[in-house]
Structures are given as structure tokens and as C-alpha cells.
Design a protein around this motif. Structure first.
Motif, PDB file in Angstrom:
ATOM      1  N   PRO A 130       0.861  -0.952   0.060  1.00  0.00           N
ATOM      2  CA  PRO A 130       0.190   0.113   0.102  1.00  0.00           C
ATOM      3  C   PRO A 130       0.854   1.424  -0.041  1.00  0.00           C
ATOM      4  CG  PRO A 130       0.066  -0.918   2.333  1.00  0.00           C
ATOM      5  CD  PRO A 130       0.890  -1.917   1.247  1.00  0.00           C
ATOM      6  N   LEU A 131       0.881   1.978  -1.184  1.00  0.00           N
ATOM      7  CA  LEU A 131       1.930   3.001  -1.312  1.00  0.00           C
ATOM      8  C   LEU A 131       1.714   4.224  -0.360  1.00  0.00           C
ATOM      9  CD1 LEU A 131       2.730   3.147  -5.254  1.00  0.00           C
ATOM     10  CD2 LEU A 131       4.174   2.283  -3.305  1.00  0.00           C
ATOM     11  N   HIS A 132       0.416   4.354   0.241  1.00  0.00           N
ATOM     12  CA  HIS A 132      -0.148   5.465   0.993  1.00  0.00           C
ATOM     13  C   HIS A 132       0.413   5.133   2.115  1.00  0.00           C
ATOM     14  CE1 HIS A 132      -3.065   2.600   2.492  1.00  0.00           C
ATOM     15  NE2 HIS A 132      -3.232   3.348   3.636  1.00  0.00           N
ATOM     16  N   LYS A 133       1.197   3.938   2.706  1.00  0.00           N
ATOM     17  CA  LYS A 133       1.968   3.974   3.879  1.00  0.00           C
ATOM     18  C   LYS A 133       3.371   4.057   3.837  1.00  0.00           C
ATOM     19  CE  LYS A 133      -1.716   2.641   6.771  1.00  0.00           C
ATOM     20  NZ  LYS A 133      -1.946   0.992   6.915  1.00  0.00           N
ATOM     21  N   GLY A 134       3.705   4.330   2.545  1.00  0.00           N
ATOM     22  CA  GLY A 134       5.213   4.636   2.442  1.00  0.00           C
ATOM     23  C   GLY A 134       5.785   5.793   2.824  1.00  0.00           C
ATOM     24  N   PRO A 135       6.694   6.062   3.214  1.00  0.00           N
ATOM     25  CA  PRO A 135       7.809   7.569   3.583  1.00  0.00           C
ATOM     26  C   PRO A 135       8.133   7.920   2.259  1.00  0.00           C
ATOM     27  CG  PRO A 135       9.174   5.509   3.583  1.00  0.00           C
ATOM     28  CD  PRO A 135       7.869   4.704   3.378  1.00  0.00           C
ATOM     29  N   VAL A 136       8.067   9.422   2.379  1.00  0.00           N
ATOM     30  CA  VAL A 136       8.614   9.888   1.074  1.00  0.00           C
ATOM     31  C   VAL A 136       9.987  10.446   1.486  1.00  0.00           C
ATOM     32  CG1 VAL A 136       6.380  10.772   0.407  1.00  0.00           C
ATOM     33  CG2 VAL A 136       7.596  12.462   1.932  1.00  0.00           C
ATOM     34  N   MET A 137      10.856  10.703   0.435  1.00  0.00           N
ATOM     35  CA  MET A 137      12.194  11.266   0.626  1.00  0.00           C
ATOM     36  C   MET A 137      12.377  12.136  -0.685  1.00  0.00           C
ATOM     37  SD  MET A 137      14.733   8.131   0.211  1.00  0.00           S
ATOM     38  CE  MET A 137      16.033   9.129  -0.536  1.00  0.00           C
ATOM     39  N   GLY A 138      13.688  12.455  -0.888  1.00  0.00           N
ATOM     40  CA  GLY A 138      14.125  13.488  -2.011  1.00  0.00           C
ATOM     41  C   GLY A 138      14.678  12.216  -2.960  1.00  0.00           C
ATOM     42  N   LEU A 139      15.086  12.631  -3.994  1.00  0.00           N
ATOM     43  CA  LEU A 139      15.470  11.812  -5.031  1.00  0.00           C
ATOM     44  C   LEU A 139      17.088  12.170  -4.928  1.00  0.00           C
ATOM     45  CD1 LEU A 139      15.382  10.204  -7.645  1.00  0.00           C
ATOM     46  CD2 LEU A 139      15.326  12.427  -8.990  1.00  0.00           C
TER      47      LEU A 139
END
Ligand code: FES
Lengths: 131, 368, 361
Positions: A48-57
Motif C-alpha cells: 500500500p503506497l499510501h503507507k510509504g515514507p517520502v524522501m528526496g531524489l
């Protein structure tokens, strides 16, 4: 099919919202006021991508060098950590062939939506996805 | 053998017609204090003031930093913020119920005292972890089975712990880590195999632990991606050791299960040993059966992390070389490299084989 | 019989191991100080545990001379045992004398230099079919670079060689000056089975049996390749060719599946890796064929070759004088004549540009 995700004010920059509509699960991200919608199901094993953390590239021209920008614009799958570009749904490791579907998302005036009989308030802006 | 009535669950793989057995679930203590009731005052003091002393330098966390916190799925924290797989009810809801798992094998990893530098402490912790598995997990959910955690660097103490649990059907195997301080076939560890064979329990070898030696035979690597890769080489070395030391010749009823070790490498290791054997027979006359034959008869593998070769038939080749009756489904819940039973075991695998992998093979092996 | 094609004309043998008769043989190539050290300190030869000279595995029984001559120590033995009977056109020599095990880096450099000079004088000068590896004193990369610079002008040195189990993983950045020098001279880097014994031969400590030691090379090759790839050596030096010698072959596909799978999730740790390791290895890595660790049936070998995904990666080798097979060499069952030609002739010639150059000894 158009789906009203919610008032803009409820999804501030840097946040996300999961929506289910038309049999689909879609996660809507707010990147600095611009909205992007991705299929919530990771193309790998369905994490489930909505549970994934975000970061930069992070990129590198040469081993030992780290160029890090676009903070907050890459979501990593909560399971096996594949990186996806929130703006396009494309994976970082194979952008051409591996991607999660992205859907058009935009902001519309409550006044305009009213005609379509969504329960909206005229004075507010709403996030809308096209599924 | 119990008759398993496959459950109907939203995520249950339809091909799991012989039951769904997950041979790799990692329960985690909410806090180190959960072990207190089963520790002596001295050992409690040691645990809470010196902590666990694995054979590496950091007090907390591993020397190769994981890809995700606690090496866990990001969605496995409980709604209250509890650590992954620390709450039996949430574990049941997110995993067992969700996928319709009929039987789940618990493999406690750190913090558990396995491979600790201090043998008496390791033994005390193993006892506590085993009691904790029974009280907190198995007693609350009938689908779960415990592993006998042992202080494997002290084989005699390990054998004693195994004998204590022998005959208790709540335990289904003995558990050791892959990275032991000596290659696992070393006679130092034989009391473990002897006691396991006597108790009729398979020995599960789970990838992990710290041997204290460099993670490659050419020194310490730099990256976590290498460490992940090196689990395969460590497991290869332990298979080489089990065969060459003659463990499978000496303990003919011993069953070894490789858990989270990968399996793509196994055919090549077996072939290599077969090729070496004739030219090294003078050194190892105690090896009487071809290595591949020993492995075919006494070794099992689990699926996770599932191999993902470029083309489907390559996975089929590989599984066929190992033996369709030797492969067990494992999820590795709640870890980040978790395998979803529906999507990780691809549909191009013939249905009868999938049924065996999901449940039939594990039921035969463990007698579920 | 087509199941096992014979060696085609023009075959190159990429893995031959001349054995140094003893330190006396190196003495003429040592500076006075180090030459005198042999007697002053009672040095007793550098044979290594990786290849115990008395073990059947190290020298095939029919290749041990009856007259007590050290096996594999002269070009006459090589001619009589390999080149003539099998019609081998070219051969690449890689001595495995344990100069890599010496801890004193100055001494290691001196004896490595002497070893390379011995190979040249004792073998290369006696047979125009022969080429050799520059043995590298990797304990100190500066010494290794100096040795490359010293020998690269001689076109008969066609590659440089390190042992697969060294002190630190090979891809680490302190080794990069060596790779830079190799690329400058168009020399492939050969990585050969064997340990410098700086680390236990398994990641689980020291094994009990030599058989485990020998088997451990297979793990060493995986770790070394993982290091070269993840450290970004092929990103920094895309022209670098790596040749794995006495490595086995069948482990490679599954190793790459696993590394590529992990890379998809932890690319951010090694962001210089833009491509899947599978592609990188196909372009930059070659493997010698012996020992070929697979069953002797064409169907399985065919599947393995499919897993390998390229017919350009394999190079034929006899591994003389190690005991890998009896009688004359046979290619694995299932290799057809066209592939045999690639493995024995085309692939090595493509890999070793220097073999194609005119040789004037
Ligand atoms: S399910 Fe998303 S990376 Fe595997």
C-alpha cells in the motif's frame, strides 16, 4: 469518472490522502500545492503506497557523490522500498517499464462542482481526481 | 496429522488447497521487560544494564543499517504506535486473518540473546524467550507454533533446552541463526543436532546473527545491499560445512530447514560439492553419499525472499532442481522484505506445486 | 560425438598455473637484500594453503613427473601435457605462488616483482604461444600500480591478477588507482580463486577441512563481484574488464537475481548504480569455464546457459595442473560446435586485445 477527494485545506502540502472510488484505491499527494494521484497498489507485490515514507531524489554522477533534491517527491513502497516519483508514478530503478498508474488531479472551485451535485461548499476549493 | 480446514479470508491464495502454512513469522517483544518474569535477578540486571552483546560494535541496532526502520514493513506498526509484531491481536488481524494463514511458525530474532557473547546469559534468555512465545503468542492464538530458541554457541546448554521442550507439540522446530561463530557443521554444534534428532524436531536455520568474523571471506563490505547479498554466501558456507563435516551422514534423521536464506543458489552449491567430491575423496572419506543426494533428502528451503529472475521459466528450473516437495512458503512478517502469499508465489507455477509450497510440504515436514 | 565437442582449432587456454620450483628460482630476480633474506631467515617457499602442493586436487596424478621434477614447473611439461596433445594455440599463465600472503609490504612487492620476472624468463621467453598475468602486490595499491607500469610495455602480459579473497573487498576505493592503471593500459583484471588469508575463508570462521576452503571460493567470487558492482567500480571505469578464473560458473545467475532484486529497493544507498547489476556483469565480466559446476547433462547445461543470458561471457580453461577432469578436455554436454568456438576462440580473443597483437619475444 471524477471523484472529489476533499477540500484543499484538509490535505496540506506534504500530506497525502487515500481515496477509494470506482473500485480503485488511489493515494493523492500534495506537493507544495500541486496535487498528484497514484494507484495505491505497488506494481511489485501490491504494497500500500499510501503507507510509504517520502524522501528526496538521490542521484550520483560518480561513486561517492550524492546529489539530493526534490525532497518529499519520491515515495518509497512500505514493503520492499521501491522508489516512485510522485509526479509521474514511475519507478526510479526502471522508469520506462515499471510504474504505478498516475491519475490527473486538480483543484476545482466548489462553485463549479456544485453543478455536478457533489456535496460541496461554494466558497471552498476541492481536490478532484479523474479516474 | 491434524486436518486443516482452509479458512476463507479476503487475501487467501486460492491455490492453497492443502492449507496455508507460513514458516517465518517474527514476534517481537514490546519491550525487553517482557522477559523479566522468566529471568533470574542476576540475568535481569545484566539485560537491563549491559544489554544484549552481539558480536558487533553497536549497543543498539545493527552495524549495517536497514532499508526500513526495524527492518519492518512501514504499515506493520500497530495503530497505537507499538513496534511491528509486538501485539498478537494486531498480528492476527494484519497477517493471519488477512491471508487466511492456518499455521504460523514463530521465529524470534533479536532482541533474544541468540549468539550473545556471554553464553550463560544467552542460555537464560533462550529459556525466557521460549516461555514468552508460549505465554504471549501460542496461548493466545492456536494457529501459532513456537521454535525452540537455543543459546547455540553453547551446544550443551542448547541440547538441554531442546530436551526440556521435546514432546511439547507447541514447539515445532529448533531455531539457530545462520551466522554462527564457527561453520554450523563443526563438531562443536553436534549436540544440538543430536538432541533435535532425538526430539524429532527439524532444525530451522534462519538467516542472520553475527559470527564475529568479516561478512565476506575478503573482509568487511561497505553497504547494506552487500550485507543482504552476503546472507546467501553465509548460508552457502554453512551448507558446505554441514555436508563436508559429515553432519548428514552422522545424523541421518536430521532435517534442516533454511529460512530466509534465499534458495536460488542451492542447486549450484550442490553441483559444486558433487564436482569436488571425487577429487577430494581422499580428504573426506566420511562422505559416502553424493552431496546433492544428502541435500535432497535432508534439506528444505523457504520461499522468502522469493527469487525474481528475469524470466518465469528460470524460477521454475530452479525450484525443480531443488525439488518441489522441499520448498515451504514463508512471509517473513513483519519485515520489510515480507512476501505476500498471493503475489510472491507466481501463478505460472503449476497449481499442484503451489499447493505443496503453500501448505502440503510444511505439513509433511513438521507433522502439522 | 556431438554431445561433448572437442576443442576447436585456435583454442586459447586462459587459466594455466606454472609452479615455482622454489625460492631459489626467484633469487636471480631479487635485489641483493631480499635475496640474502632467503637464507638469513630460512624462508621455506610460498606455497599456500589454497593449493597444498601434495594434495591430489592441486596436481592431477598423471601430471606429477615421475623423475621428481616439480610439477608444472617447466614449459616442457606444459607443452607435453596441454599444448601439444590438445592442440591449444595460446595459453595464459597465472602463477599462484603465495606472494600475496606476505605481510611485509616491501617484501611482498619485491617477491611479486621477482615472480613476474621468473614467469617471463622461465616460460614466456621459451614459447611464443604463451602470455601471462601480472601478479599484483595488492597489499599496497601503490606497489600494484608500479608493477603494472613496469610490465605493461611487454605485450605478453595480457592481464593483471589478484586473489579472490583479499584483505578488504576488492571494490573499495583505496584500490581504484589500480583499476585506473589497468584501464590506461587496456589490461583486464583477473580474479583468481585463492585466499591471501587475511580473513577466515568463510564468513562463519575457519573451516575444518580443505574441501570447505576450496568450496569457499564460490562465496568469495560472489562477495567480490558484489563489492565491485556496489562500490561503483564499473560506473567509474566502464572500460574495465574483469575475468573470474577457477570461479565456477553456475552460481552467477542466482547471485545476480538476488543482488538486482535488493538493488531495486535500496538503490538510494548506492545511487551511482543506474543499471541493474545483471546488465553490468554481462558487459564487463568474463568467467573461465573450469571447474564447470553443473551436472553432465545437456538439458540442464542448456538451461544454465539460458540463465547466464549471454554466450560471450565464458572462456575455456584447463586449469592445468589442477585436477578438474581426467583424460583430454571435453566441453560441457549441450555446448554445440558454434558455442564451443565462441568459448574457446572468439571470446578470449575479444577479451584479451593483446593476444591479437604481433608477439615478438
Ligand atoms: S510491494 Fe512495493 S516494492 Fe514490493
Amino acid at each position: 469518472m471524477r471523484h472529489v477527494v476533499g477540500p484543499v485545506a484538509e490535505i496540506p502540502p506534504g500530506s497525502r490522502r487515500l481515496v477509494e472510488a470506482g473500485g480503485k484505491r488511489v493515494v493523492v499527494f500534495n506537493l507544495d500545492g500541486a496535487f498528484f494521484a497514484l494507484n495505491d497498489r505497488c506494481p511489485h507485490q501490491g504494497g500500500p503506497l499510501h503507507k510509504g515514507p517520502v524522501m528526496g531524489l538521490v542521484e550520483s554522477a560518480c561513486p561517492g557523490e550524492y546529489r539530493y533534491d526534490r525532497r518529499g517527491e519520491i515515495v518509497r513502497c512500505p514493503w520492499h522500498a521501491w522508489e516512485f516519483d510522485i509526479r509521474t508514478g514511475r519507478s526510479r530503478f526502471d522508469p520506462r517499464r515499471v510504474k504505478t498508474r498516475s491519475f490527473p488531479a486538480c483543484i476545482e472551485k466548489g462553485a463549479d462542482l456544485q453543478a455536478e451535485t457533489f456535496p460541496v461548499r461554494v466558497e471552498e476549493d476541492y481536490v478532484v481526481v479523474e479516474l | 496429522m491434524n486436518v486443516i480446514n482452509p479458512r476463507l479470508a479476503p487475501g487467501r491464495p486460492p491455490a492453497a488447497t492443502q492449507g496455508l502454512v507460513d514458516v517465518d513469522i517474527h514476534p517481537r517483544p514490546r519491550s525487553l521487560h517482557v522477559f523479566d518474569p522468566w529471568l533470574s535477578a542476576e540475568m535481569r540486571h545484566r539485560l537491563h544494564s549491559y544489554g544484549l552483546r552481539a558480536r558487533h560494535g553497536f549497543v543498539k541496532g545493527p552495524p549495517y543499517f536497514k532499508a526500513q526502520p526495524l527492518a519492518s514493513r512501514r504499515d506493520a506498526w500497530t495503530p497505537e504506535g507499538g513496534t511491528p509484531a509486538s501485539d498478537p491481536a494486531f498480528t492476527a488481524a494484519q497477517h493471519l486473518d488477512h491471508y487466511g494463514v492456518d499455521i504460523g511458525v514463530l521465529n524470534p530474532l533479536q532482541p533474544s540473546g541468540q549468539g550473545d557473547m556471554n553464553n550463560p546469559f544467552s542460555a537464560a534468555m533462550a529459556h525466557a524467550v521460549n516461555e514468552w512465545q508460549l505465554a504471549e503468542w501460542v496461548a493466545r492464538d492456536g494457529r501459532l507454533r513456537a521454535s525452540v530458541v537455543v543459546p547455540y554457541e553453547d551446544a550443551e546448554a542448547s541440547a538441554a533446552e531442546i530436551r526440556k521442550r521435546a514432546g511439547d507439540s507447541r514447539f515445532c522446530q529448533v531455531l539457530v541463526m545462520s551466522r554462527t561463530s564457527h561453520p554450523l557443521g563443526n563438531p562443536k554444534y553436534w549436540p544440538i543436532f543430536e538432541a533435535a534428532e532425538e526430539a524429532g524436531l527439524p532444525v530451522g536455520v534462519h538467516a542472520f546473527g553475527y559470527s564475529g568474523w568479516p561478512m565476506t571471506n575478503g573482509g568487511w563490505p561497505s553497504f547494506y545491499i552487500e550485507e543482504v547479498s552476503e546472507h546467501a554466501t553465509s548460508c552457502q558456507s554453512l551448507v558446505n560445512s554441514l555436508v563436508i563435516e559429515g553432519v548428514f551422514e552422522r545424523f541421518r534423521r536430521l532435517k534442516v530447514v533454511l529460512i530466509e536464506c534465499g534458495f536460488g543458489w542451492l542447486p549450484s552449491v550442490a553441483w559444486r560439492l558433487d564436482k569436488l567430491w571425487p577429487t577430494l575423496k581422499d580428504e573426506i572419506p566420511h562422505i559416502r553419499r553424493a552431496p546433492s543426494e544428502q541435500l535432497r533428502e535432508q534439506l528444505w528451503v523457504s520461499t522468502q525472499p522469493i527469487e525474481e529472475p528475469p524470466r518465469p521459466e528460470q524460477l521454475l528450473d530452479c525450484m525443480g532442481w531443488i525439488g518441489w516437495d522441499r520448498i515451504l512458503y514463508a512471509s517473513d512478517y513483519p519485515h520489510w522484505d515480507f512476501d505476500d502469499p498471493r503475489t510472491a508465489i507466481p501463478a505460472f507455477i503449476p497449481e499442484a506445486h503451489r499447493a505443496a509450497i503453500y501448505g502440503g510440504n510444511a505439513r509433511r515436514l513438521y507433522g502439522f | 560425438m556431438s554431445l561433448h565437442p572437442a576443442l576447436p582449432p585456435g583454442t586459447v587456454d586462459v587459466d594455466l598455473h606454472p609452479m615455482v620450483p622454489g625460492l631459489d628460482a626467484l633469487a636471480p630476480f631479487l635485489p641483493d637484500f631480499w635475496r640474502d633474506q632467503i637464507a638469513q631467515r630460512g624462508l621455506d617457499g610460498f606455497e599456500t594453503q589454497s593449493f597444498p602442493p601434495g594434495a591430489p586436487k592441486t596436481v592431477r596424478a598423471d601430471w606429477r613427473p615421475a623423475d621428481g621434477t616439480k610439477p608444472a614447473s617447466t614449459p616442457e611439461l606444459l607443452r607435453a601435457q596441454v599444448l601439444e596433445p590438445w592442440g591449444v594455440a595460446r595459453g595464459i599463465l597465472t602463477p599462484l605462488y603465495g606472494v600475496q600472503l606476505v605481510f611485509n609490504e616491501d617484501m611482498a612487492a619485491a617477491f611479486t616483482t621477482a615472480l613476474n620476472d621468473w614467469t617471463r624468463a622461465a616460460f614466456l621467453d621459451h614459447d611464443p604461444r604463451l602470455a601471462a598475468s601480472i601478479i599484483l602486490p595488492m597489499f599496497n595499491p601503490e606497489h600494484a600500480v608500479e608493477e603494472i607500469e613496469r610490465l605493461a610495455p611487454d605485450p605478453r602480459f595480457v592481464q593483471a591478477m589478484v586473489l579472490v579473497m583479499g584483505e578488504t573487498p576488492l571494490g573499495r576505493r583505496h584500490n581504484w588507482p589500480v583499476f585506473k592503471a589497468l584501464v590506461r593500459h587496456g589490461l583486464p583484471l583477473a580474479i583468481h580463486a585463492g585466499s591471501a588469508f587475511r580473513n577466515p575463508t568463510t564468513s562463519l570462521g575457519w573451516p575444518s577441512w580443505y574441501a570447505e576452503d576450496y568450496a569457499a571460493n564460490q562465496q568469495g567470487f560472489q562477495s567480490t563481484l558484489a563489492s565491485l558492482i556496489t562500490e561503483g567500480v564499473f560506473v567509474k571505469f566502464p572500460e574495465l574488464r574483469v575475468v573470474l578464473l577457477e570461479s565456477g560458473v553456475s552460481w552467477l545467475p542466482a547471485f545476480l537475481w538476488r543482488l538486482s532484486k535488493t538493488w531495486k529497493g535500496v538503490r538510494f544507498e548506492v545511487p551511482w548504480l543506474e543499471r541493474s547489476p545483471i546488465e553490468t556483469v554481462r558487459e564487463n565480466v568474463r568467467l573461465s569455464l573450469t571447474p564447470f559446476d553443473a551436472p553432465d547433462d545437456g538439458a540442464t547445461v542448456g538451461r544454465l546457459l539460458d540463465h547466464l543470458g549471454s554466450d560471450e561471457m565464458l572462456l575455456w580453461s584447463s586449469d592445468w595442473p589442477h585436477w578438474q577432469f581426467d583424460g583430454p578436455p571435453r566441453l560441457p554436454a549441450g555446448v554445440d560446435a558454434a558455442l564451443a568456438r565462441k568459448i574457446c576462440v572468439d571470446n578470449p580473443l575479444a577479451c584479451y586485445a593483446r593476444l591479437g597483437q604481433e608477439v615478438t619475444p
